[in-house]
Every structure is written in C-alpha cells, then in structure tokens.
Scaffold this motif. Sequence first.
Motif, PDB file in Angstrom:
ATOM      1  N   LEU A 113       0.834  -1.209   0.000  1.00  0.00           N
ATOM      2  CA  LEU A 113       0.000   0.000   0.000  1.00  0.00           C
ATOM      3  C   LEU A 113       0.868   1.257   0.000  1.00  0.00           C
ATOM      4  N   CYS A 114       1.903   1.287   0.854  1.00  0.00           N
ATOM      5  CA  CYS A 114       2.766   2.469   0.949  1.00  0.00           C
ATOM      6  C   CYS A 114       3.625   2.634  -0.303  1.00  0.00           C
ATOM      7  N   GLN A 115       4.206   1.524  -0.772  1.00  0.00           N
ATOM      8  CA  GLN A 115       5.075   1.598  -1.945  1.00  0.00           C
ATOM      9  C   GLN A 115       4.312   2.090  -3.172  1.00  0.00           C
ATOM     10  N   SER A 116       3.043   1.671  -3.313  1.00  0.00           N
ATOM     11  CA  SER A 116       2.256   2.084  -4.475  1.00  0.00           C
ATOM     12  C   SER A 116       1.799   3.537  -4.387  1.00  0.00           C
ATOM     13  N   SER A 117       1.929   4.167  -3.218  1.00  0.00           N
ATOM     14  CA  SER A 117       1.531   5.575  -3.057  1.00  0.00           C
ATOM     15  C   SER A 117       2.648   6.533  -3.444  1.00  0.00           C
ATOM     16  N   LEU A 118       3.904   6.102  -3.306  1.00  0.00           N
ATOM     17  CA  LEU A 118       5.034   7.013  -3.508  1.00  0.00           C
ATOM     18  C   LEU A 118       5.190   7.525  -4.939  1.00  0.00           C
ATOM     19  N   PRO A 119       4.982   6.680  -5.988  1.00  0.00           N
ATOM     20  CA  PRO A 119       5.179   7.207  -7.348  1.00  0.00           C
ATOM     21  C   PRO A 119       4.344   8.438  -7.672  1.00  0.00           C
ATOM     22  N   PHE A 120       3.205   8.616  -7.003  1.00  0.00           N
ATOM     23  CA  PHE A 120       2.331   9.751  -7.293  1.00  0.00           C
ATOM     24  C   PHE A 120       2.907  11.078  -6.800  1.00  0.00           C
ATOM     25  N   VAL A 121       3.875  11.033  -5.890  1.00  0.00           N
ATOM     26  CA  VAL A 121       4.426  12.280  -5.331  1.00  0.00           C
ATOM     27  C   VAL A 121       5.934  12.425  -5.564  1.00  0.00           C
ATOM     28  N   LYS A 122       6.572  11.416  -6.168  1.00  0.00           N
ATOM     29  CA  LYS A 122       8.026  11.461  -6.321  1.00  0.00           C
ATOM     30  C   LYS A 122       8.469  12.621  -7.204  1.00  0.00           C
ATOM     31  N   GLN A 123       7.777  12.840  -8.342  1.00  0.00           N
ATOM     32  CA  GLN A 123       8.161  13.937  -9.225  1.00  0.00           C
ATOM     33  C   GLN A 123       8.005  15.285  -8.542  1.00  0.00           C
ATOM     34  N   GLN A 124       6.938  15.436  -7.771  1.00  0.00           N
ATOM     35  CA  GLN A 124       6.719  16.679  -7.025  1.00  0.00           C
ATOM     36  C   GLN A 124       7.873  16.915  -6.055  1.00  0.00           C
ATOM     37  N   ALA A 125       8.353  15.846  -5.402  1.00  0.00           N
ATOM     38  CA  ALA A 125       9.468  15.973  -4.455  1.00  0.00           C
ATOM     39  C   ALA A 125      10.777  16.274  -5.189  1.00  0.00           C
ATOM     40  N   LEU A 126      10.995  15.626  -6.340  1.00  0.00           N
ATOM     41  CA  LEU A 126      12.238  15.851  -7.090  1.00  0.00           C
ATOM     42  C   LEU A 126      12.358  17.295  -7.560  1.00  0.00           C
ATOM     43  N   ARG A 127      11.237  17.872  -7.998  1.00  0.00           N
ATOM     44  CA  ARG A 127      11.283  19.256  -8.475  1.00  0.00           C
ATOM     45  C   ARG A 127      11.754  20.216  -7.386  1.00  0.00           C
ATOM     46  N   LYS A 128      11.423  19.906  -6.143  1.00  0.00           N
ATOM     47  CA  LYS A 128      11.828  20.784  -5.039  1.00  0.00           C
ATOM     48  C   LYS A 128      13.041  20.245  -4.289  1.00  0.00           C
ATOM     49  N   ARG A 129      13.630  19.155  -4.834  1.00  0.00           N
ATOM     50  CA  ARG A 129      14.805  18.522  -4.202  1.00  0.00           C
ATOM     51  C   ARG A 129      14.537  18.184  -2.736  1.00  0.00           C
ATOM     52  N   ILE A 130      13.372  17.624  -2.501  1.00  0.00           N
ATOM     53  CA  ILE A 130      12.976  17.215  -1.145  1.00  0.00           C
ATOM     54  C   ILE A 130      13.289  15.742  -0.952  1.00  0.00           C
ATOM     55  N   HIS A 131      13.923  15.411   0.166  1.00  0.00           N
ATOM     56  CA  HIS A 131      14.254  14.020   0.488  1.00  0.00           C
ATOM     57  C   HIS A 131      13.000  13.309   0.993  1.00  0.00           C
ATOM     58  N   LEU A 132      12.591  12.269   0.268  1.00  0.00           N
ATOM     59  CA  LEU A 132      11.373  11.518   0.591  1.00  0.00           C
ATOM     60  C   LEU A 132      11.772  10.173   1.187  1.00  0.00           C
ATOM     61  N   GLU A 133      11.275   9.865   2.389  1.00  0.00           N
ATOM     62  CA  GLU A 133      11.719   8.678   3.127  1.00  0.00           C
ATOM     63  C   GLU A 133      10.517   7.836   3.548  1.00  0.00           C
ATOM     64  N   LEU A 134      10.671   6.497   3.473  1.00  0.00           N
ATOM     65  CA  LEU A 134       9.630   5.551   3.885  1.00  0.00           C
ATOM     66  C   LEU A 134      10.200   4.631   4.955  1.00  0.00           C
ATOM     67  N   LYS A 135       9.538   4.587   6.122  1.00  0.00           N
ATOM     68  CA  LYS A 135       9.988   3.736   7.232  1.00  0.00           C
ATOM     69  C   LYS A 135       8.809   2.872   7.692  1.00  0.00           C
ATOM     70  N   ILE A 136       8.911   1.546   7.497  1.00  0.00           N
ATOM     71  CA  ILE A 136       7.834   0.621   7.840  1.00  0.00           C
ATOM     72  C   ILE A 136       8.349  -0.373   8.870  1.00  0.00           C
ATOM     73  N   ALA A 137       7.666  -0.485   9.990  1.00  0.00           N
ATOM     74  CA  ALA A 137       8.054  -1.431  11.036  1.00  0.00           C
ATOM     75  C   ALA A 137       7.904  -2.859  10.523  1.00  0.00           C
ATOM     76  N   PRO A 138       8.730  -3.802  11.002  1.00  0.00           N
ATOM     77  CA  PRO A 138       8.644  -5.198  10.528  1.00  0.00           C
ATOM     78  C   PRO A 138       7.433  -5.928  11.107  1.00  0.00           C
ATOM     79  N   ASN A 139       7.016  -6.992  10.412  1.00  0.00           N
ATOM     80  CA  ASN A 139       5.988  -7.928  10.893  1.00  0.00           C
ATOM     81  C   ASN A 139       4.642  -7.262  11.177  1.00  0.00           C
TER      82      ASN A 139
END
Length: 613
Positions: free
Chosen positions: A276-302
């Motif tokens: 669910l989280c991984q499929s959400s990121l492509p929609f905002v990656k270009q927006q983040a790249l244009r502003k050179r914003i570091h985009l980070e995903l942290k998911i707890a295990p199990n």
Amino acid sequence: MESTPSQLQELRSTLGKMEIALGAVDSAIVWTNAEGRIQWCNKSFDRLVGKLHIMILGKELPTLLPLYYDGVLVPAEKYPVALAIEKKGKFSQSYEFHLGEHGSIIEVVSTYVEIVANEPKEISVVIAINDITEQQRTQSLLLQAKIESEHRVELRTQELVELNKRLNQQNYELQLAKQVAEDSNEELARATRLKDEFLANMSHELRTPLNAILGMSEALQEHVFGAINQEQKDSLETITSSGTHLLELINDILDVAKIESGQVEIDCSQTEINELCQSSLPFVKQQALRKRIHLELKIAPNLPELFVDERRIRQVLINLLSNAIKFTPEKGRVSLAVSLQQNPAKITNEIMSEIRFAVTDTGIGISPENMQKLFQPFVQIDGALNRQNTGTGLGLALVKSIVEMHNGTVSVTSEVGVGSCFTIALPCENISMSSPIFTNQLTNQSTGSLEPSPDNGIAEGLPILLLAEDNDGNKLTISRYLKAKGYQLLFAKDGQEAIDIAKAMRPDLILMDIQMPNIDGLEAIKIIRRDNIPELANIPIIALTALAMTGDRERCIKAGANEYLTKPIKLNQLANTIKQILSPKAIKNRFFVAQRSRTTKKLESQNPNLNNP
C-alpha cells in the motif's frame, strides 16, 4: 552687477558637470529656440541623428529629425517645437523616425521654457526623445498573447459549462437508477466508478490546454521574449491569476465529487501495508524531485494486514504526502512512518491495536490558532508558502472523511517554522485474543464490583452496550455497525462471561445471543434478573436468536428480556430498537423503578417484618 572671475569659473564648472551628466543619460535631449534651431544637445542625440556635435548646433531640428505620424511627414505647425509653444507647457507624442534603412518608434516629450533673465524674454523648447521600438513590439506580442489566452479561456469556460450540464445529467441518471433499482448495490457501485473515470478523463482534457496558458504567461513574466514595463507586468499577472482561478474551479469540481463518493459504502479487503505504501510514492516522487525534497519511507517489521478499502487509503496517503511536499521549502525532508501501536482507549478483545501512518515534514508549520480550521472544507490557512500554492481547502477534509469511514482517527502536531506531523490511526483486528483485556479487573475482592473509571477505556457520555455472542463473524458485523452509530461495545463469548462483565461494567444495554456454550443466553437473562443481583435488574436486554421457533419470543420475554429479534438481524432495525429503549423517557422510567427498588430493599433490611402481616 557683474560677476567676478571666480564666480564665472564656478559657473563654467557647474555647466560642464551638467553637460557631462546630461550626456550620460539614455534619453536624447535637445534644446531649441522658438524657430526650432538647435542651441544645445547631448551625446545621445548625436547618436540618434548620426552626426557630430559640432555639425548640429544652429541647425533646424525638423531637418535633422524628420518625424512621421501614421506614415505621413509631420508638418512644421504640428512639429513638437510648435506644439509646445502653442500649448505653453509639456506635450508628449509617439512618432516614427526613419534613419537609413532602419526605422524606429520614438516617444517625444517637448517642454515649453520661458527665460525671463534677459530683455526681451527668450522662448525655448527642451525636447526629450526615447526609443520605444522594443517596448511597442513587446506590447504587441503581449496584446496578441492576451487575446489568444482570453479566447482559449472562453473556449474552456464553454467546455466547463457543457461539462456541468453533462455532470448534472449524469447525476440525474444516477439518481434515477437508484430509485428504479434501490436494492441493486452492485449496479450503483458500477455507476459511481463510471462517474469517477469520467471525471478523471475530464480532468486531463481540461488541465492540458490550461497548462499552455499558464506556461506562456510565466515565460512572458520572466522576460523570455524581451523586457516588459510595469503595466505589461500587471496585465500578465491578471492573466496568470485568472488561469489559476480556473484551475482551482476544476479541482473543486473533482474534489467535491470525491467527497460525495466517499459517502457511499467502502469496498474493504485484506491489504498488505508495505505494498500500500510503496504504491503511493510514485504519485508524489516527481513533485518531491522538483523541489529537491528528500522523501523517506519507514515501515516497522511484521505488521499485520489491514481490512480497508485500499484505493481510498492510498488516496489518503497521497493527499497527506502531496500536502507535506507542497508546504515544505526546497531541500527539506518528508517521511512516511508506519507502526503498530496499542490503544489504551479500547477495552474490547476484538480491537486493541491500531496501525498508525505518520507523515512528517520540515515545512512552514501551523500556528495553534489555525489548528481548528485544518479539516474544515473550503478553508485555507494563511502562510507564506500557502499564498504561493493556492487551493480550495478540500484535501484534509477529504482525508478526515475517508479515515472516519474506516472507524479511524486523524491527528496533527505542528510547530511554526519547524514542521508538521499528520497521523492517521486505523483499527487493527486482533482475533488471537481469547478474552477481554479487562478480564483481570472484573472482580474487586473487597467490594465485589468494579466501577468504570477514566483509565478503563470507557469514554464518558457515550452509551455502553454489552454484546454476548460466540460467533466471530456475527460479532464483527454487529459491532462495526453499532460503533459507527456512536456506541461503545463490550464483548462476552458465553452466558457466564456476560453476567460477570455486566456486574463489573454495568452497561446501558445488553445484546444477548440465546444459543451459546456453557450458560446459554436464556439462562443468563434469568440470572441477571434475579433479586440477588439488584444492580442489574433494570438493565435493558435484547434477545438475539437464529432459531426463531414457536414460543421462543414468549420464553425470552418471560425470562426478562425487553425485546426479541431473530437472525439474520437487520442492523437498521437493531439500531432503531436500541435507540427507542435508550430514549431519555425510557431511561428516566428505569431510573425511578431502580430507585424505588433500592428504597424498598433498604426499608426491608431495616424492618424484616415490614411485609409480614
């Protein structure tokens, strides 16, 4: 009075400095007498007419600077020198000036000057000349661009009107379909999907030409096609503002449609959190790249799977991430962190955990006085970045609506100038729990009962229902519906546990399944109604059974149930029955009955012979 040599020397020095200063300006300046003969000129005028300074003085200005208006040579009586003398003031006019093969458009400002120091009075004319060829060309381009933009906006506005008609027609057809086939939920869902696809297609078709309009305006404002003056800049800002407003109107239509579609029943299924989280990121990656914003995903295990509408929750994550990036300055940080948390506010064995999605940014932050406005539709929060990134204020209202449809919550923490953190919490099923989390608190050895407290998970002001049901599927179905209606739920898996929990927590109403292991529901009702449990004697009980045999209703009512419903239960009917039983009038009657019972028992304990004749 004659001037001294030192005064003459100082005067010559001052005149020399003035001549140097006037010679450095871009404007061509020339001074003539009343007959139009040149008395003095600066170097810019020399360059304009292409002659040496010494060859200019004493010449007639019209012969050196022939002017044309609408292609016709300006006659002497209409020449700037004559016009200034005629008006005895300042006169400005644009002319054509031909020098060799090249032509220019010049602006001529002629000023009448009367010198009274001598007798007779001397009349002179000072003329300032500026080449405005490039300005006129830019103005022409801007005017043409404005006309084309207005034409495009007019065409798109007409398309929006047609779109609105089509949307109204679509809405009418949906309503008609709902009336004709009210029980056909599948067909209604299909029509809603078609509407969403239609709106998505229209969004693309409308945004594409609008992008050209806004892009051309931006290029002109950045002087890509040449310099512009303040008036032209103001005109471009008007074009940009109008185009941006049109874009906001398009977004409003689409966002309102999303909110309306969020009011229908959600389509839930088991969903894997990482996917669910991984499929959400492509929609905002270009927006983040244009502003050179570091985009980070942290998911707890199990992490366990979530039972949610995957498409809707993905929409929530995209909205929060997009919002965070929009209000974060360049080279900032935005993170999405997912974790499993225990929620002490819930006391049931069905739901004791929740999955939390936290979107954190290093943006402009939100002041405390603006926090309460965040989730209101069409409300925007003022801020430096917010003024640069306009919107209609529907995004967070949409997030809140979707999350609450999943029985979740939205919260936010923020500090101005530091950043914000938006957290959504979605309930996580924990079916491995075999007993309520309050099991060890059921009995108090000294008092024999446990009163509800702020720490045991019961929120004040909301009715508490006890559901005695051993089937997990029925328990899940009934509890979710009643929680959405504003009730708090306690759970028991058999009759004995229902009695224990009822004694400890004193719920406002009990839903008792009849067929259960150990002690069945019918026997549990009889025990609860006995005189040796007076604190439970007046708690309303609704009997629930799937048997529905002849005489079952009478046996349940005789045992002490207030109402009897057969399975499969219509949830709307169940909610209405609970509402009627828990109405203020019914509660008041039960209070007086319970009060009278306690008073009677107290008198009997004080006088054992009270009821003996």
